[in-house]
Design an enzyme around this catalytic site. Structure first.
Site, PDB file in Angstrom:
ATOM      1  N   ASN A 130       0.791  -1.229   0.000  1.00 51.21           N
ATOM      2  CA  ASN A 130       0.000   0.000   0.000  1.00 51.21           C
ATOM      3  C   ASN A 130       0.830   1.289   0.000  1.00 51.21           C
ATOM      4  O   ASN A 130       0.436   2.278  -0.604  1.00 51.21           O
ATOM      5  CB  ASN A 130      -1.029  -0.004   1.138  1.00 51.21           C
ATOM      6  CG  ASN A 130      -0.418  -0.184   2.497  1.00 51.21           C
ATOM      7  OD1 ASN A 130       0.673  -0.739   2.642  1.00 51.21           O
ATOM      8  ND2 ASN A 130      -1.108   0.288   3.518  1.00 51.21           N
ATOM      9  N   GLY A 205       2.004  -5.561   7.672  1.00 47.84           N
ATOM     10  CA  GLY A 205       1.017  -6.321   6.928  1.00 47.84           C
ATOM     11  C   GLY A 205      -0.200  -6.661   7.768  1.00 47.84           C
ATOM     12  O   GLY A 205      -0.532  -5.972   8.735  1.00 47.84           O
ATOM     13  N   GLU A 227       4.125  -4.273  12.445  1.00 46.83           N
ATOM     14  CA  GLU A 227       3.211  -3.152  12.244  1.00 46.83           C
ATOM     15  C   GLU A 227       2.053  -3.715  11.448  1.00 46.83           C
ATOM     16  O   GLU A 227       2.166  -3.959  10.250  1.00 46.83           O
ATOM     17  CB  GLU A 227       3.913  -2.005  11.516  1.00 46.83           C
ATOM     18  CG  GLU A 227       3.169  -0.686  11.590  1.00 46.83           C
ATOM     19  CD  GLU A 227       2.165  -0.514  10.474  1.00 46.83           C
ATOM     20  OE1 GLU A 227       0.955  -0.761  10.739  1.00 46.83           O
ATOM     21  OE2 GLU A 227       2.556  -0.150   9.365  1.00 46.83           O
ATOM     22  N   CYS A 261      -3.023   1.703   6.953  1.00 46.94           N
ATOM     23  CA  CYS A 261      -3.259   1.220   8.312  1.00 46.94           C
ATOM     24  C   CYS A 261      -3.648   2.349   9.243  1.00 46.94           C
ATOM     25  O   CYS A 261      -4.356   2.129  10.225  1.00 46.94           O
ATOM     26  CB  CYS A 261      -2.035   0.474   8.829  1.00 46.94           C
ATOM     27  SG  CYS A 261      -0.500   1.406   8.693  1.00 46.94           S
TER      28      CYS A 261
END
Length: 452
Positions: A130, A205, A227, A261
């Protein structure tokens, strides 16, 4: 074989060969050998390399950005900003890294001592699609500054980005083996973690990927930084600047087509201003223009893949079946590409599975809170604890939010964003450990005590 699929058109792009077992072994051996000499370099040498890599990112910014647009669909302006941020990140560690690694002296009952930061070895990074450049740089810049070396297992869909990063590092003059791209699939990661030559692993991820990597690292007794996902609350109180909060909420929700995220995913609004906020927020979300990511007028590109779009559409249907209301949007757009419209869900049952998950698309859930206690309960009533954003001009409310929201990060009267200077990471099922700042540099180092 890896083949890039342009999510804006659905067409196949460049293909990349997967490494063979022998090629993987060659790269791991090269990393181990490179570490022997790189660990002994002085800080100035490391800083010069980081600055040179930053120069390469700057000089190739347009080409690098276009690769990201083709492979995962972010807008060109967003991709250019990401590449520029990478250059800033490399330069931050080049300039500030030596001071972060300074030896600290202290007194003991028996005399004196000092604490030294020393490298530990090759670090394996498992990274997502992303923010395909920035999330690599968050590991790579401190890795190089620490005197470690890096190996990258990037997402299958962004192998062009992975190859380009390696190209930039080589062009900057990095010694062979200081950084290498591993074009491999996820099934090869466990064996790498178990390899005695790999000192540590970092992953950005999904929860599932994080659990698998943490399990493998645990078996090997190796340090791991995770993370993972987030369902960040965006809390708005009556004292807030409502126009600014509503405008920022739109950007915070649809940035990267909602595939971040730390996107604001749950808008928690005090009952006294709920209707006014919802009206302003709805107007902003309805105005979001989805389209060609190469067009400067586009606000939001496609989702990263048809599969990702279908996942979000399925989540919407599941929660609507339990009583949530889709005010507008949340639909697949006609024509080619993995496009969907931005939308807002209300009347969401907080205990429903979807409300407890991460909605990785341009869909906001809006909740009403009667008071600050209710707002904090709603904010914390998910398994995630990555980021948060709170909007208030009341000092007592701010103190409570800072102290009581269960998250690794809280932004006050602004959108949460990462920066090289600030530690980045979460708690609960959002992972553990920190990236960026001095803390990210120190994660994969040996804090060695020397007495006498």
């Amino acid at each position: 074989m890896f083949t890039s699929i342009n999510p804006a058109t659905g067409t196949a792009g460049e293909s990349f060969a997967e490494l063979t077992a022998d090629e993987i072994e060659t790269r791991v051996a090269r990393a181990a050998e490179a570490y022997k000499s790189w660990r002994a370099t002085d800080y100035d040498t490391r800083s010069r390399l980081l600055s040179a890599i930053a120069d390469q990112f700057d000089a190739n910014r347009q080409r690098l950005a276009e690769i990201a647009v083709r492979e995962m669909g972010k807008t060109l302006k967003s991709a250019l900003a990401e590449v520029e941020k990478c250059a800033v990140g490399f330069r931050h560690y080049a300039q500030e890294g030596p001071a972060m690694l300074a030896t600290r002296e202290f007194a003991t009952a028996g005399g004196t001592g000092k604490a030294r930061w020393l490298p530990i070895g090759p670090v394996l990074a498992v990274m997502p699609w992303n923010f395909p450049y920035w999330q690599v740089v968050r590991f790579l810049a401190p890795t190089i500054m620490a005197g470690n070396v890096g190996l990258l297992k990037h997402a299958s869909s962004v192998q062009g980005v992975a190859a380009a990063i390696e190209e930039m590092v080589i062009a900057a003059g990095a010694p062979a083996g200081v950084f290498q791209n591993l074009a491999i699939k996820s099934g090869k990661v466990d064996a790498l973690i178990a390899d005695d030559r790999i000192a540590a692993v970092t992953l950005t991820g999904s929860e599932g990927a994080g659990m698998k990597v943490a399990e493998a690292a645990g078996r090997a007794l190796k340090k791991v930084v995770l993370e993972l996902g987030g369902s960040d609350p965006f809390i708005v109180m009556p004292s807030a600047d409502l126009d600014k909060a509503a405008k920022t909420a739109v950007t915070a929700r649809i940035q990267n087509t909602g595939q971040s995220c730390i996107c604001a995913k749950r808008m928690i609004v005090h009952a006294d201003i709920y209707d006014a906020f919802l009206e302003k927020f709805s107007a902003g979300m309805k105005a979001v223009k989805a389209g060609d990511p190469m067009d400067a007028a586009t606000d939001m590109g496609p989702l990263s893949s048809e599969e990702q779009r279908q996942t979000v559409l399925d989540q919407i249907e599941m929660i609507r079946a339990e009583g949530a209301t889709m005010l507008f949007g949340g639909e697949a757009l006609p024509g080619k590409g993995a496009y969907m419209s931005a939308g807002i869900l209300v009347d969401v049952p907080i205990d429903h599975a979807v409300a407890q998950e991460e909605l990785f698309g341009p869909i906001a859930m809006v909740f009403k809170a009667d008071d600050i206690d209710a707002a904090i309960r709603l904010a914390n009533d998910v398994p995630f604890g990555l980021g948060s954003s709170v909007w208030t001009e009341d000092a007592d409310e701010r103190e409570r939010f800072e102290r009581e929201i269960e998250a690794g990060m809280t932004a006050v009267n602004q959108m949460l964003a990462s920066s090289p200077e600030a530690p980045f990471g979460g708690i609960k099922r959002s992972g553990h450990g920190r990236e960026l700042g001095p803390y990210g540099l120190h994660e994969f180092m040996n804090l060695k005590t020397v007495l006498g």
